[in-house]
Design an enzyme around this catalytic site. Structure first.
Site, PDB file in Angstrom:
ATOM      1  N   GLU A  16       0.873  -1.163   0.000  1.00 16.60           N
ATOM      2  CA  GLU A  16       0.000   0.000   0.000  1.00 16.60           C
ATOM      3  C   GLU A  16       0.919   1.225   0.000  1.00 16.60           C
ATOM      4  OE1 GLU A  16      -2.287   0.838   3.514  1.00 16.60           O
ATOM      5  OE2 GLU A  16      -3.583   2.248   2.446  1.00 16.60           O
TER       6      GLU A  16
ATOM      7  N   ARG B  99       5.337 -12.786   9.392  1.00 19.21           N
ATOM      8  CA  ARG B  99       6.100 -11.588   9.079  1.00 19.21           C
ATOM      9  C   ARG B  99       7.397 -11.574   9.885  1.00 19.21           C
ATOM     10  NH1 ARG B  99       2.157  -7.676  10.628  1.00 19.21           N
ATOM     11  NH2 ARG B  99       3.088  -6.560   8.897  1.00 19.21           N
TER      12      ARG B  99
ATOM     13  N   LYS C 178       4.430   0.087  10.055  1.00 17.28           N
ATOM     14  CA  LYS C 178       4.491   1.353   9.341  1.00 17.28           C
ATOM     15  C   LYS C 178       3.927   2.481  10.206  1.00 17.28           C
ATOM     16  CE  LYS C 178       3.056  -0.064   5.038  1.00 17.28           C
ATOM     17  NZ  LYS C 178       2.477   0.186   3.704  1.00 17.28           N
TER      18      LYS C 178
END
Length: 555
Positions: A34, A258, A268
């Site tokens: 994104e 992850r 983020k």
RNA sequence: UGCCCGAUAGUAUAAAGGUAGUACAACUGAUUUUGGUUCAGUUUGUCUAGGUUCGAAUCCUGGUCGGGCAACCA
């Protein structure tokens, strides 16, 4: 020479699919960021996985921006992401955007309405949340759930036309309010947002949600293996449901754990906070775990790829020791960095019996490579800068450096013997006085003297100077995001130390940007982007392994 | 209290019913004109209780522990 490596669980799935002739043996992955922030080392894991699969199985990888939320996404992020993926060494087959599919997605939504599988809901966010129930209690139907197909069709069209303000209505899938999977309880497919999109401008005022965009985009692109992280596991049922109901190409979703790393935050949201609240100078601050930060710090693409290779791919939550990353970059830089000498914390060394103007010595650029990749001249003279820590007035037994009466070799030069030292009024050592052994010149030593230690130095009259930025880990806690306290309270106040004036051998005045240098015995360094020809600035990428420091620590 | 993931040295990751291996970390020692590199070696592990089996890290059952799931974020 590649040794046999076992497959990770995703490679096993892919090989199984190829064996079964699924999708005609085609492998097509995608990396779907994104564009609302910069890429970090965790993304590198995903990039290496997705692109690596295509490379290994003769497939393709799309770079697809998941740009369905115009309020947080920007072109700046798109550009940085492309730069970072390229820098890591990967080439995408297609540069695509979920926003390319807005028309198609709208059609898909309309199809579902026509099948009686989606409805326009006027409920407020709070009401919808309440309608979802709880994990242990089933949801309750919205009062708008049974609207007619015709009404839904026209209402949805009106939403698109901009007849309603933000939040007034949503389009919901009609699935199962009693599902044990919360994501199946009539999830929202579209919301109204009168916001300008970085690519589609003001064309749209309704935007699809992730769940109604991602899987459909995968399907449109013919993605065979859609790889994402563990938190999307509960979304998989929905992913499949939309594909089934729409009767479109069946992309399949697989989830892996992850990357987490010690002494690092990886979300983020948190990284954005560090940037916005000024804890770091930007997304590319060399202390950041972002790709751009690591690049600026001096990490190489090869070292990051190697790291991603070594950490493996599995489904278990993990936290990788940051020392593995450091190991990888040292290993790479050891083979490629040019050796130079620089004195970070200087004291003067005077060679009392050295006569004359001085001389030019030679040092190979890289002792790890046959031929040394050439050499450079190093001016030598009677007065040198040496490292403060390389002299001790009262050295312990195994101190192989300078002290009263002790001998060391000056790298690429002569053996010297400490005869005396000078202190200032505060008692700080300011000068070490030595004699040198003329027959001990490097490469033509006939002195027969063997010394245990070698130290680096820089000639006082010839020294170049530079600012050096020495970095340490950004956080004091091994798992800053996992502690009860606000992660920002755990920031290491000494994560950046600026040394304004470091003396270095003159050759470094022409250091090349992007190249790694090993300052002998001090670590790996690289030119910072702030550097100019007048004011050189180096970043320390990583220290050398320092077994002496450990020895000292132990006492 | 529902559903879903997961559990192998300090940290990761292999072993697809048949010798628990590899890397990083840690620790010895050798080599070294970088206390770097290189080389040799050492320490440390299958969450638990049952079951199936000649044989279980692996299969089955129960438990324990960890994580996730109720954004008009992705």
């Amino acid at each position: 020479m590649s040794e046999e490596r076992s497959l990770n669980f995703i490679e096993e799935i892919v090989e199984e699919d190829i064996r079964n002739g699924k999708n005609g043996g085609r492998v097509h992955t995608r990396f779907p960021p994104e564009p609302n922030g910069y890429l970090h080392i965790g993304h590198a894991k995903s990039i290496c996985l997705n692109f690596g699969l295509a490379l290994k199985y003769n497939g393709k990888t799309n770079l697809r921006f998941d740009d369905t939320n115009p309020e947080t996404e920007e072109t700046e992020y798109v550009e940085s992401i492309k730069e970072d993926v390229k820098w890591l060494g990967f080439n995408w087959d297609n540069e695509l955007y979920a926003s390319n599919y807005f028309d198609q997605l709208y059609e898909f939504a309309t199809n579902l309405i026509k099948k009686g599988l989606a409805y326009v809901d006027d409920s407020s966010p709070d009401e919808i949340a309440a309608q979802k129930g709880t994990p242990t209690e089933p949801g309750t139907p919205s009062p708008y759930r049974e609207r007619s197909i015709e009404e839904n069709l026209s209402l949805f069209a009106e939403m698109r036309e901009g007849k309603y303000p933000d939040g007034a209505k949503v389009l919901r899938a009609k699935i199962d309010l009693a599902s044990p999977n919360m994501h199946m309880r009539d999830p929202i497919m579209y919301r109204i947002r009168h916001a300008k999109h970085h690519r589609t401008g003001n064309k749209w005022c309704i935007y699809p949600m992730y769940d109604f965009a991602h899987g459909q985009s995968d399907s449109i692109e013919g993605i065979t293996h859609s790889i994402c992280t563990l938190e999307f596991i509960p979304h998989r049922a929905l992913y499949d449901w939309f594909i089934d109901q729409l009767e479109i190409f069946p992309s399949r979703q697989y989830e892996f754990a992850r990357l987490n790393m010690t002494y690092t935050v990886m979300s983020k949201r948190k990284l954005l906070q560090l940037v916005n609240e000024g804890f770091v100078t930007g997304w590319d601050d060399p202390r950041m775990p972002t790709i751009s930060g690591l690049r600026r710090r001096g990490f190489t693409p090869a070292s990051i790829r190697d790291f991603c290779d070594r950490i493996g791919v599995a489904k278990r939550e993990n936290i990788i020791d940051v020392s593995l990353l450091e190991f990888c970059v040292r290993e790479d830089l050891n083979k490629t960095a040019w050796r130079r000498m620089a004195v970070l914390d200087p004291i003067k060394l005077v060679i009392t019996n050295y006569e004359g103007e001085g001389e030019l010595l030679h040092g190979e650029n890289n002792p790890e490579v046959e031929g040394g990749e050439g050499s450079r001249d190093i001016p030598f003279s009677k007065e040198l800068w040496i490292e403060r820590e390389d002299f001790m007035e009262n050295p312990p037994k195994k101190f192989f450096r300078l002290g009263p009466g002790l001998m060391v070799r000056l790298k690429h030069a002569y053996i010297v013997k400490c005869e005396d030292f000078v202190k200032d009024e505060q008692g700080n050592i300011i000068e070490v006085r030595c004699t040198y052994i003329p027959e001990s010149k490097s490469g033509q030593d006939t002195s027969g003297i063997n010394v245990k230690g070698t130290i680096h130095w820089v000639s006082v009259p010839h020294a170049a100077t530079a600012e050096v930025r020495v970095y340490d880990r950004l956080f004091r806690s091994e798992d800053p995001a996992g502690e009860d306290r606000d992660f920002k309270e755990l920031i290491n106040p000494e994560s950046l130390q600026i040394i304004p004036k470091v003396f270095m051998e003159p050759d470094l005045a022409t250091a090349q940007p992007g190249r790694g240098y090993q300052f002998i015995r001090k670590g790996y360094f690289t030119l910072d982007k702030d550097s100019t020809t007048e004011n050189l600035v180096f970043n320390r990428t990583v220290t050398l392994k320092d077994t002496w420091a450990k020895e000292v620590k132990k006492g």
